[in-house]
Motif scaffolding. Sequence first.
Motif, short mmCIF file in Angstrom:
data_model
loop_
_atom_site.label_atom_id
_atom_site.label_comp_id
_atom_site.label_asym_id
_atom_site.label_seq_id
_atom_site.Cartn_x
_atom_site.Cartn_y
_atom_site.Cartn_z
N UNK A 294 -15.28 -1.91 2.09
CA UNK A 294 -14.25 -1.53 3.05
C UNK A 294 -13.02 -1.10 2.27
N UNK A 295 -12.68 0.17 2.35
CA UNK A 295 -11.59 0.72 1.56
C UNK A 295 -10.23 0.28 2.10
N UNK A 296 -9.28 0.08 1.18
CA UNK A 296 -7.89 -0.19 1.58
C UNK A 296 -7.06 1.09 1.60
N UNK A 297 -7.69 2.21 1.35
CA UNK A 297 -7.00 3.50 1.40
C UNK A 297 -6.64 3.82 2.85
N UNK A 298 -5.41 4.24 3.09
CA UNK A 298 -4.97 4.52 4.44
C UNK A 298 -4.17 5.82 4.52
N UNK A 299 -4.20 6.41 5.69
CA UNK A 299 -3.36 7.56 6.02
C UNK A 299 -2.18 7.03 6.82
N UNK A 300 -0.98 7.25 6.32
CA UNK A 300 0.22 6.73 6.96
C UNK A 300 1.02 7.86 7.62
N UNK A 301 1.57 7.53 8.77
CA UNK A 301 2.36 8.50 9.54
C UNK A 301 3.74 7.91 9.82
N UNK A 302 4.75 8.74 9.66
CA UNK A 302 6.10 8.36 10.07
C UNK A 302 6.56 9.33 11.15
N UNK A 303 7.00 8.79 12.28
CA UNK A 303 7.50 9.59 13.40
C UNK A 303 8.98 9.29 13.54
N UNK A 304 9.81 10.33 13.61
CA UNK A 304 11.25 10.13 13.74
C UNK A 304 11.79 10.99 14.88
N UNK A 305 12.54 10.34 15.78
CA UNK A 305 13.13 11.03 16.92
C UNK A 305 14.64 10.87 16.85
N UNK B 30 6.48 9.85 3.07
CA UNK B 30 6.51 10.29 4.46
C UNK B 30 7.92 10.20 5.05
N UNK B 31 8.71 9.23 4.60
CA UNK B 31 10.11 9.17 5.03
C UNK B 31 10.87 10.39 4.54
N UNK B 32 10.65 10.77 3.30
CA UNK B 32 11.33 11.93 2.74
C UNK B 32 10.87 13.21 3.43
N UNK B 33 9.59 13.28 3.77
CA UNK B 33 9.09 14.45 4.50
C UNK B 33 9.84 14.63 5.82
#
Length: 366
Positions: free
Chosen positions: A107-118, A214-217
């Motif tokens: 079971x991989x610990x690799x993840x895709x992270x998303x940051x949403x900012x409004x 992702x924050x910088x993006x």
Amino acid sequence: MPIFMDRHDVSESVSAELLAEIHQEDLKIEHEYGCRGFTYWFDSKRKNAFCLIEAPNKEAITRMHKHAHGDVPNTIIEVESNIVESFLGRITDPEKTRNTPLNIINDSAYRVLMFINITNSQDNLVNITLKTKEIDEAIINLLKAQNGNIVKKDNSSYLVSFKSVTNAISSAVKIELEIKPKLNEFFKTLKVGIASGEPVTNKSQIFEETISLINRMCDIIHGEIVVSYEVKTLYESEQHLPISKHKYIRVLNPAQEKFLIHLMDEVEISWQNPEFNLDTFSENLGYSKSQLYRKIKGLTNKSPNTFIRDYRLNRALKLMNNQHGNISEIAFETGFNSLAYFSKCFKAKYHTLPSKYNQAQKPSIY
């Protein structure tokens, strides 16, 4: 007692079965070092493993591993169990998937992270609680439907973890097409940043490198949905379709990602210095002023001077939201050497004077 996550980079010959045996050797002697193993993750593709262990300190973990099997960790960081569960979905061993004496985990610990900012058009000067709550519920329901784990959220941002890159991209596109049209004139922007990574690197916090990116993006890059090159590659490998079919998505190439990291590392060191300007900026980054202008303009759609000014104003706004000092103190702390100039820039960007903004701040009621 603190909880740690360690990282082991293993050889190509290590299998899930062998790692399950190694884990059992740890469990046999862990009490001798005051440790208690919760679980581990193994990625047979990337050849790394991450162990979650309660221990008196990092040294006890290293000694335990060395005694049990000799494979000591490359890196160990302290973590919070609830945060680990939010990112990775579990903090105990998964149920056995095979009829074997060992619980073989692949079971991989690799993840895709998303940051949403409004953000809203008047930056919280207008009471839009009901509308904000409506948008919040819609985003949460959409993310849950796509198997996204919400790690952290506040009234204007969301940090989300996905196992599937397809689910992450699908969520971002649905947010753009289904949620964003519901934003009325109160709101100014809704941006999404997506990148992928592993929980333990050479940083001190879990997923720190990926979260920073992702924050910088979201903060810096011009675009509606901004994704890393690695996310693009994973998506196209999984879907066998070009990510460019989604017209709202901007992909950073490796050179742009490298420049973004270099750029923001320098900004975060120097932005409070009132003498920090285009000349020192270009010199410190090793570019001519014209090169730096083109690079920053290409990423942010802003000139370097506007970029620096807006970065300082954004930091000032956050300090004001946190009631961190009076306006004069905040102005000088964020690199403005004149209160009058700070007020002028603040009003031009946020359409109100900083003094009126401070007066209008009220605690959130939900």
